[in-house]
Design an enzyme around this catalytic site. Sequence first.
Site, PDB file in Angstrom:
ATOM      1  N   GLY A 191      -2.158  -4.154   7.075  1.00  0.00           N
ATOM      2  CA  GLY A 191      -2.513  -4.890   5.869  1.00  0.00           C
ATOM      3  C   GLY A 191      -1.288  -5.579   5.287  1.00  0.00           C
ATOM      4  O   GLY A 191      -0.153  -5.137   5.506  1.00  0.00           O
TER       5      GLY A 191
ATOM      6  N   GLN B  44       3.838  -9.338  -1.093  1.00  0.00           N
ATOM      7  CA  GLN B  44       4.878  -8.844  -0.175  1.00  0.00           C
ATOM      8  C   GLN B  44       5.653  -9.967   0.506  1.00  0.00           C
ATOM      9  O   GLN B  44       6.725  -9.731   1.052  1.00  0.00           O
ATOM     10  CB  GLN B  44       4.244  -7.951   0.897  1.00  0.00           C
ATOM     11  CG  GLN B  44       3.709  -6.650   0.353  1.00  0.00           C
ATOM     12  CD  GLN B  44       3.019  -5.864   1.454  1.00  0.00           C
ATOM     13  OE1 GLN B  44       1.849  -6.068   1.714  1.00  0.00           O
ATOM     14  NE2 GLN B  44       3.748  -4.980   2.107  1.00  0.00           N
TER      15      GLN B  44
ATOM     16  N   CYS C 201       3.907   1.434   4.440  1.00  0.00           N
ATOM     17  CA  CYS C 201       3.865   0.075   3.905  1.00  0.00           C
ATOM     18  C   CYS C 201       4.951  -0.752   4.575  1.00  0.00           C
ATOM     19  O   CYS C 201       6.070  -0.267   4.740  1.00  0.00           O
ATOM     20  CB  CYS C 201       4.087   0.125   2.395  1.00  0.00           C
ATOM     21  SG  CYS C 201       4.093  -1.488   1.604  1.00  0.00           S
ATOM     22  N   LEU C 202       4.617  -1.992   4.933  1.00  0.00           N
ATOM     23  CA  LEU C 202       5.620  -2.860   5.554  1.00  0.00           C
ATOM     24  C   LEU C 202       6.786  -3.140   4.608  1.00  0.00           C
ATOM     25  O   LEU C 202       7.874  -3.484   5.059  1.00  0.00           O
ATOM     26  CB  LEU C 202       4.978  -4.182   6.000  1.00  0.00           C
ATOM     27  CG  LEU C 202       3.956  -4.061   7.144  1.00  0.00           C
ATOM     28  CD1 LEU C 202       3.287  -5.406   7.387  1.00  0.00           C
ATOM     29  CD2 LEU C 202       4.613  -3.540   8.409  1.00  0.00           C
TER      30      LEU C 202
ATOM     31  N   HIS D 277      -4.721   0.011  -1.367  1.00  0.00           N
ATOM     32  CA  HIS D 277      -3.265  -0.173  -1.241  1.00  0.00           C
ATOM     33  C   HIS D 277      -2.888  -1.654  -1.442  1.00  0.00           C
ATOM     34  O   HIS D 277      -1.951  -1.963  -2.181  1.00  0.00           O
ATOM     35  CB  HIS D 277      -2.850   0.338   0.148  1.00  0.00           C
ATOM     36  CG  HIS D 277      -1.406   0.181   0.487  1.00  0.00           C
ATOM     37  ND1 HIS D 277      -0.580   1.261   0.765  1.00  0.00           N
ATOM     38  CD2 HIS D 277      -0.630  -0.920   0.634  1.00  0.00           C
ATOM     39  CE1 HIS D 277       0.636   0.813   1.047  1.00  0.00           C
ATOM     40  NE2 HIS D 277       0.635  -0.502   0.982  1.00  0.00           N
ATOM     41  N   GLU D 278      -3.656  -2.555  -0.810  1.00  0.00           N
ATOM     42  CA  GLU D 278      -3.327  -3.990  -0.916  1.00  0.00           C
ATOM     43  C   GLU D 278      -3.632  -4.524  -2.321  1.00  0.00           C
ATOM     44  O   GLU D 278      -2.888  -5.353  -2.845  1.00  0.00           O
ATOM     45  CB  GLU D 278      -4.078  -4.805   0.138  1.00  0.00           C
ATOM     46  CG  GLU D 278      -3.781  -4.430   1.592  1.00  0.00           C
ATOM     47  CD  GLU D 278      -2.319  -4.286   1.930  1.00  0.00           C
ATOM     48  OE1 GLU D 278      -1.469  -4.967   1.324  1.00  0.00           O
ATOM     49  OE2 GLU D 278      -2.001  -3.454   2.805  1.00  0.00           O
TER      50      GLU D 278
ATOM     51  N   HIS E  44      -0.802  -3.790  -4.498  1.00  0.00           N
ATOM     52  CA  HIS E  44       0.297  -4.755  -4.334  1.00  0.00           C
ATOM     53  C   HIS E  44       0.072  -5.979  -5.212  1.00  0.00           C
ATOM     54  O   HIS E  44       1.004  -6.477  -5.849  1.00  0.00           O
ATOM     55  CB  HIS E  44       0.380  -5.234  -2.876  1.00  0.00           C
ATOM     56  CG  HIS E  44       1.196  -4.363  -1.981  1.00  0.00           C
ATOM     57  ND1 HIS E  44       2.517  -4.046  -2.231  1.00  0.00           N
ATOM     58  CD2 HIS E  44       0.894  -3.755  -0.801  1.00  0.00           C
ATOM     59  CE1 HIS E  44       2.976  -3.283  -1.256  1.00  0.00           C
ATOM     60  NE2 HIS E  44       2.019  -3.081  -0.369  1.00  0.00           N
TER      61      HIS E  44
HETATM   62 NI    NI Z   1       1.980  -2.066   1.421  1.00  0.00          NI
END
Ligand code: NI
Length: 167
Positions: free
Chosen positions: A46, A51, A91-92, A133-134, A137
């Site tokens: 995701g 991000q 998470c990236l 989660h997204e 963000h």
């Molecule tokens: Ni993330």
Amino acid sequence: MAILKILHYPDERLCRAAKRVELVSEVTRKLVRDMAKTMYAAPGVGLAATQVDVHEQVAVIDVSEERNQLKVFINPEIIASSGEKECEEGCLSVPGIYEMVRRAEKITVRALDENGQSFTLEAEGFLAVCIQHEIDHLHGKVFVEYLSRLKQIRIRAKLKKRLRETM
Ligand code: NI
């Protein structure tokens, strides 16, 4: 298509709340394509526009094993949720860190797709975790903020140390 640069925690730009997309245009679709490419290349399941330092409510998710079921969420809103479940998240933007987070088990999300069409989706399991989660963000929240203060301090220190080592 371009691979975009992913911001890393604790970059303060990750704390910015994204604006709603007023009109889903070709510019939005290009962003979606670039975000999908960036997510697949990372690789990740995701990615939220926040991000990649674009502060618009756009997120992409693909939890399929074959990596061929891209889901696009523009202006996503959780309109119903139930249950509670703890799941390990990564998470990236927080590379190498995996922690347990408690979230709703089932959700109903309403969003626009890349053509500006409204849809609602009922999700549970890992997909429900990813959507929550997204959306976090897009509200300027990173999953580590659910952890204890001590853990957050440790994660910041670890990521700063790693950043110094790679410079
Ligand atoms: Ni993330």
